[in-house]
Scaffold this active site. Structure first.
Site, PDB file in Angstrom:
ATOM      1  N   LYS A 147      31.715  50.194  19.671  1.00  0.00           N
ATOM      2  CA  LYS A 147      32.409  50.769  20.827  1.00  0.00           C
ATOM      3  C   LYS A 147      31.478  50.837  22.036  1.00  0.00           C
ATOM      4  O   LYS A 147      31.906  50.654  23.185  1.00  0.00           O
ATOM      5  CB  LYS A 147      32.937  52.164  20.480  1.00  0.00           C
ATOM      6  CG  LYS A 147      33.692  52.863  21.613  1.00  0.00           C
ATOM      7  CD  LYS A 147      34.860  52.049  22.122  1.00  0.00           C
ATOM      8  CE  LYS A 147      35.858  52.874  22.931  1.00  0.00           C
ATOM      9  NZ  LYS A 147      35.332  53.698  23.990  1.00  0.00           N
ATOM     10  N   GLU A 174      33.267  46.206  29.137  1.00  0.00           N
ATOM     11  CA  GLU A 174      34.253  46.752  30.074  1.00  0.00           C
ATOM     12  C   GLU A 174      33.625  46.953  31.452  1.00  0.00           C
ATOM     13  O   GLU A 174      34.262  46.663  32.479  1.00  0.00           O
ATOM     14  CB  GLU A 174      34.773  48.075  29.515  1.00  0.00           C
ATOM     15  CG  GLU A 174      35.792  48.800  30.354  1.00  0.00           C
ATOM     16  CD  GLU A 174      36.130  50.144  29.739  1.00  0.00           C
ATOM     17  OE1 GLU A 174      35.666  51.169  30.266  1.00  0.00           O
ATOM     18  OE2 GLU A 174      36.840  50.162  28.714  1.00  0.00           O
TER      19      GLU A 174
END
Length: 306
Positions: free
Chosen positions: A173, A180
């Protein structure tokens, strides 16, 4: 299945509601009484303490933490651990550092309590669209709790999976969020170029809508860009300051430690830091140096250097 949800903010509440819609029983706890009341209105059982939460669940229990990374996770676990029994499982779905997750997994294992770190992505829209989940921890509790993950996921067999031992879920993550950063920076820079090309008078929202269909850069971030530009074409009232919650920094640090070049993610992080520099000392020194060696005019505050 039965699940205790600790933390009923935007993500925790959305996940609790999606699970309830999927037929699971969710008992929620949040020290913020307003947050608890908001989900209670939606039919989620709530309790007023961690003791009551543990008592409301039959062993082997599953308790999912959706609280801010760092001190909040640590303090919650310190209170929770003595209340649990061997065979129970703690799931941590926030953005904790992977090394903290490894340490916590080892600590809980000493008490025969299972641990799963779940890198959870989906934001506030996950309640309807589902959540992407990368899971770190032993295989047995993942298998036992499979119905929960299948319900939270976009579809039962897609969007989630065990990716490795304890810490691996949060490590994945972390890198996801670093990627991102780079994607968001690329969209921001591209639309800034279009915005400044006044000759063509681009309708940025309309252009984004065109790209959303069939383009190789179509994505949820592009969808959100189109939505933002459609509602506020000039982005009026939005301060040009971008926060970071830590994952980008950790990703860059890992890249350096592993000798992996990651210039896009690193630049995206630096751009966020730069956006928060109200003093801009470095830029003022650059202007001063340019004047010192080249005789160029040094602009005063509020002026533009020709």
């Amino acid at each position: 299945m039965d699940l205790g949800m600790i933390g009923l903010g935007r993500m925790g509440a959305g996940m609790a509601l999606r699970l309830r819609r999927g037929g699971h029983r969710v008992v929620g706890y949040d020290p913020d009484v307003d947050a608890a009341a908001a989900v209670a209105v939606e039919g989620i059982e709530t309790v007023e303490s961690l003791d009551a939460l543990v008592a409301a669940l039959a062993p082997p229990r599953a308790l999912w933490l959706m609280v801010p990374a760092g001190a909040a996770v640590e303090s919650t676990l310190e209170v929770l651990q003595p209340l649990l029994a061997p065979g129970d499982t703690v799931i941590e779905g926030g953005n904790s550092h992977y090394a903290d997750s490894q340490r916590r997994a080892a600590w809980l294992a000493e008490h025969d309590i299972g641990w799963l770190d779940v890198g959870t992505s989906g934001g506030i829209r996950g309640i309807d669209a589902g959540y992407s989940m990368t899971i770190g921890g032993e295989a047995a509790p993942v298998e036992r709790l499979q119905p929960l993950f299948a319900t939270l996921a976009p579809s039962q067999g897609r969007g989630w999976g065990r990716v490795g031992p304890a810490g691996a879920g949060h490590y994945a993550k972390m890198v996801h969020n670093g990627i991102e950063y780079g994607l968001m920076q690329a969209f921001a820079e591209g639309f800034a170029i279009l915005h400044h090309k006044e000759e063509f008078g681009f309708d940025l929202a309309a252009l984004a809508d065109i790209w959303r269909q069939g383009s190789v850069i179509r994505s949820w971030l592009l969808d959100l860009s189109a939505e933002s530009l459609r509602g506020n074409p000039s982005l009026a009232g939005i301060a040009p300051q971008v926060a970071d919650s830590g994952e980008g920094r950790w990703t860059v640090a890992e890249a350096i430690a592993l000798d992996v070049p990651a210039p896009v993610i690193t630049h995206a992080l630096i751009a966020r830091l730069r956006s928060r520099d109200d003093d801009a000392f470095a830029d003022r020194l650059l202007a001063s140096l340019r004047g010192a060696f080249g005789g160029h005019g040094v602009p005063e505050r509020g002026e533009t250097d020709p």
